[in-house]
Design a protein around this motif. Structure first.
Motif: not given
Length: 244
Positions: A16-17, A47-51, A131-135
């Motif tokens: 959804l995000l 969106l990773n940060i939001i997750t 990106l790699p860390v947050t994902t």
């Protein structure tokens, strides 16, 4: 609401995000979705940060920590075991993507060049760190720590989170092309099933997350290469498929 009920609202969260984010960007920029696909990596980091914030809220309400939720144990592990698990992750990830390309497009290997399309170089470099860390933290926290651990049945614990884990990729980037969406889903399904199964069976989550981080890192490095030298996009695809 019980956790068994909440799971059906939480697991589709990232789908959804991504749909919402791409639609909003399309409206704001007045561009077609196909014209903003190259921004997927930047949107993914946001969106990773939001997750991660959502996972933090879940942990706080459950009186637990992220480490406890994902069953992280700081113990001395076998290097060979880690190397083997990560190697298998790479092979399954690459194999799934190649197989899906052949099934959906009749090409081997099929190269979805949009996934490593150039972005402003300074953003590409910054995203190698983000990106790699947050994902890894966002996806493994959501689908393994929260998802797998929410089910008591073995097959439900493996297959349900794995399907949502793969399904999110159908919307990264979001373009309403059925063939592309199926291709993305099939590309990741073998890997997500294997990851969820190994996690359920007790494989160290640190090994899984390390392998996941390596796969993510490979994609961001390719984006850096094409951002500085756009002409290298096809050669980058051939060197290492973009698994993220």
């Amino acid at each position: 609401m019980k956790r068994s009920q909440k799971i059906w609202f939480i697991l589709p969260l990232r789908c959804l995000l991504f749909v919402s984010a791409f639609l909003c960007c399309s409206i704001i920029t007045r561009k077609h979705l196909n014209d903003i696909t190259h921004w997927w990596s930047i949107l993914a980091s946001l969106l990773n940060i939001i997750t991660i914030v959502v996972l933090w809220i879940i942990c706080k309400r459950g009186n637990t920590t992220y480490r406890e939720m994902i069953r992280y144990e700081k113990k001395r592990r076998s290097f060979f075991q880690a190397f083997l698990l990560i190697g298998i992750m790479l092979l399954i990830g690459m194999g799934g993507m190649y197989a899906a390309g052949w099934i959906c497009y009749g090409e081997f290997p099929y190269l979805a060049a949009m996934m490593i399309a150039p972005v402003p170089p300074y953003l590409a470099v910054l995203n190698v760190l983000v990106l790699p860390v947050t994902t890894t933290i966002a996806e493994d926290g959501l689908y393994l720590g929260y998802g797998v651990n929410s089910f008591t049945s073995k097959w439900a614990a493996v297959l349900i989170p794995a399907c949502f884990y793969a399904l999110q990729h159908s919307f990264i980037p979001t373009i309403f092309d059925v063939k592309f969406m199926i291709y993305r889903f099939l590309s990741f399904l073998p890997l997500t099933i294997w990851i969820c199964y190994r996690y359920y069976k007790g494989s160290p989550v640190s090994h899984i997350m390390t392998g996941h981080w390596i796969l993510n890192l490979a994609t961001t490095v390719q984006i850096v290469a094409t951002s500085f030298h756009p002409e290298t996009i096809l050669s980058c695809c051939k060197i290492f498929p973009h698994i993220i």
